[in-house]
Write a protein that holds these residues in place. Structure first.
Motif, PDB file in Angstrom:
ATOM      1  N   LEU A 138       0.829  -1.203   0.000  1.00 16.34           N
ATOM      2  CA  LEU A 138       0.000   0.000   0.000  1.00 16.34           C
ATOM      3  C   LEU A 138       0.861   1.250   0.000  1.00 16.34           C
ATOM      4  N   ILE A 139       0.257   2.347  -0.410  1.00 20.38           N
ATOM      5  CA  ILE A 139       0.875   3.661  -0.324  1.00 20.38           C
ATOM      6  C   ILE A 139      -0.035   4.547   0.514  1.00 20.38           C
ATOM      7  N   LEU A 140       0.571   5.273   1.444  1.00 19.41           N
ATOM      8  CA  LEU A 140      -0.180   6.084   2.395  1.00 19.41           C
ATOM      9  C   LEU A 140       0.086   7.562   2.142  1.00 19.41           C
ATOM     10  N   ARG A 141      -0.951   8.385   2.345  1.00 20.19           N
ATOM     11  CA  ARG A 141      -0.819   9.826   2.175  1.00 20.19           C
ATOM     12  C   ARG A 141      -1.410  10.547   3.381  1.00 20.19           C
ATOM     13  N   TYR A 142      -0.640  11.459   3.938  1.00 19.65           N
ATOM     14  CA  TYR A 142      -1.048  12.260   5.088  1.00 19.65           C
ATOM     15  C   TYR A 142      -0.917  13.737   4.742  1.00 19.65           C
ATOM     16  N   GLY A 143      -1.872  14.543   5.229  1.00 25.29           N
ATOM     17  CA  GLY A 143      -1.797  15.983   5.145  1.00 25.29           C
ATOM     18  C   GLY A 143      -1.679  16.584   6.532  1.00 25.29           C
ATOM     19  N   ARG A 235       2.775  17.483   3.280  1.00 20.68           N
ATOM     20  CA  ARG A 235       2.185  16.214   2.848  1.00 20.68           C
ATOM     21  C   ARG A 235       3.252  15.124   2.907  1.00 20.68           C
ATOM     22  N   ARG A 236       2.862  13.974   3.401  1.00 18.85           N
ATOM     23  CA  ARG A 236       3.780  12.844   3.594  1.00 18.85           C
ATOM     24  C   ARG A 236       3.248  11.619   2.881  1.00 18.85           C
ATOM     25  N   HIS A 237       4.088  10.975   2.071  1.00 25.04           N
ATOM     26  CA  HIS A 237       3.757   9.700   1.431  1.00 25.04           C
ATOM     27  C   HIS A 237       4.711   8.621   1.944  1.00 25.04           C
ATOM     28  N   ALA A 238       4.201   7.414   2.062  1.00 27.17           N
ATOM     29  CA  ALA A 238       5.021   6.276   2.480  1.00 27.17           C
ATOM     30  C   ALA A 238       4.530   5.024   1.768  1.00 27.17           C
ATOM     31  N   LEU A 239       5.463   4.115   1.511  1.00 25.25           N
ATOM     32  CA  LEU A 239       5.167   2.828   0.904  1.00 25.25           C
ATOM     33  C   LEU A 239       5.230   1.765   1.990  1.00 25.25           C
ATOM     34  N   GLY A 240       4.216   0.913   2.053  1.00 20.98           N
ATOM     35  CA  GLY A 240       4.206  -0.196   3.013  1.00 20.98           C
ATOM     36  C   GLY A 240       4.213  -1.530   2.301  1.00 20.98           C
ATOM     37  N   LEU A 241       5.132  -2.409   2.690  1.00 19.24           N
ATOM     38  CA  LEU A 241       5.202  -3.744   2.099  1.00 19.24           C
ATOM     39  C   LEU A 241       4.926  -4.775   3.177  1.00 19.24           C
ATOM     40  N   ILE A 242       3.754  -5.378   3.076  1.00 19.26           N
ATOM     41  CA  ILE A 242       3.332  -6.474   3.948  1.00 19.26           C
ATOM     42  C   ILE A 242       3.420  -7.734   3.098  1.00 19.26           C
ATOM     43  N   PHE A 243       3.899  -8.821   3.678  1.00 19.72           N
ATOM     44  CA  PHE A 243       4.216 -10.002   2.870  1.00 19.72           C
ATOM     45  C   PHE A 243       3.102 -11.036   2.832  1.00 19.72           C
ATOM     46  N   HIS A 244       2.131 -10.945   3.731  1.00 21.75           N
ATOM     47  CA  HIS A 244       0.966 -11.834   3.646  1.00 21.75           C
ATOM     48  C   HIS A 244      -0.182 -11.105   2.954  1.00 21.75           C
ATOM     49  N   ASP A 245      -0.951 -11.837   2.173  1.00 19.72           N
ATOM     50  CA  ASP A 245      -2.125 -11.278   1.522  1.00 19.72           C
ATOM     51  C   ASP A 245      -3.315 -11.276   2.487  1.00 19.72           C
TER      52      ASP A 245
END
Length: 247
Positions: A138-143, A235-245
């Motif tokens: 997922l990609i997250l966005r914060y303001g 504004r802040r963006h981050a990438l999250g990598l979770i390995f289980h579906d």
């Protein structure tokens, strides 16, 4: 500090080389000691900017979540759909292969029978057999004023105990505030809080749920949660990598 730099974005061999250059003994030591470890410059600035810019492009994602509607905090995020963008897919597969031995060692210390296969493809097959078929990167966005409540990313019975997040924005230029935070709850003790400082392109590898701690009578579990503190500006963006579906 650890570094993992590269001249060529988005290429599988290049991502594998970056992952290979990480000092994994130091990462493992950090995970064992604090439940997290930082890798500096895992992604290049151009890659971070491209991923953040594509947030509003609908073709890459399966869903969008507005945190305030669910009590998760403030801000929003989007789950990627399969097939994942190549850069994200390459990073997820190569990182998993390095993290699986650590995950297996943790389970062995805790007396947990579950063992994780060598490749992400095998683990994904295990997830799908359990009915967990939806991708979780997922990609997250914060303001300004946004934050992410302390939580754990658990999506079904199949859970890989480690995950990875990359900060895509530049602190001090794109945003202020918005620190990555973790708490750890040990039995019969108050929670311990830790702020993990990150720069643009830096990754933090951390425990999803529990990690082993050595006690006088052997290893025991401590519970961890993670979140993001209130964004003070920008504004802040981050990438999250979770390995289980997910189910």
């Amino acid at each position: 500090m650890l570094t993992a730099t590269s001249p060529t974005p988005g290429n599988f061999a290049d991502i594998a080389a970056r992952i290979g250059r990480i000092d994994w003994a130091t990462v493992e030591s950090g995970l064992d000691g604090q439940g997290n470890a930082t890798v500096v410059a895992l992604l290049r600035q151009s890659e971070c900017r491209e991923l953040a810019t594509l947030y509003d492009e609908s073709g890459f994602y399966r869903s969008r979540v507005v945190m305030g509607r669910h009590g998760f905090g403030r801000g929003e995020y989007r789950y990627y759909d399969y097939p994942l963008p190549k850069l994200i897919d390459d990073l997820r597969r190569t990182a998993y292969a390095r993290l699986a031995p650590i995950a297996n060692r943790w389970n062995q210390r805790l007396g947990v029978a579950v063992r994780y296969p060598d490749t992400l493809a095998e683990f994904t097959h295990r997830c799908h057999e359990a009915g967990q078929r939806r991708p979780t990167p997922l990609i997250l966005r914060y303001g300004e004023g946004d934050y992410n409540c302390l939580h754990q990313d658990l999506y079904g019975e199949q859970v890989f105990p480690l995950q990875l997040a990359v900060l895509l924005s530049e602190p001090g230029r794109d945003f202020t505030g918005g620190e990555f935070v973790m708490t750890e709850q040990r039995p019969r003790m108050q929670s311990r809080c830790e702020v993990v400082p990150l720069g643009q392109g830096d990754a933090v590898i951390f425990a999803v749920n529990n990690r082993p701690v050595q006690g006088s009578r052997g290893a025991y579990q401590v519970r961890l949660r993670h979140g993001v503190s209130r964004l003070r500006s920008g504004r802040r963006h981050a990438l999250g990598l979770i390995f289980h579906d997910a189910t």
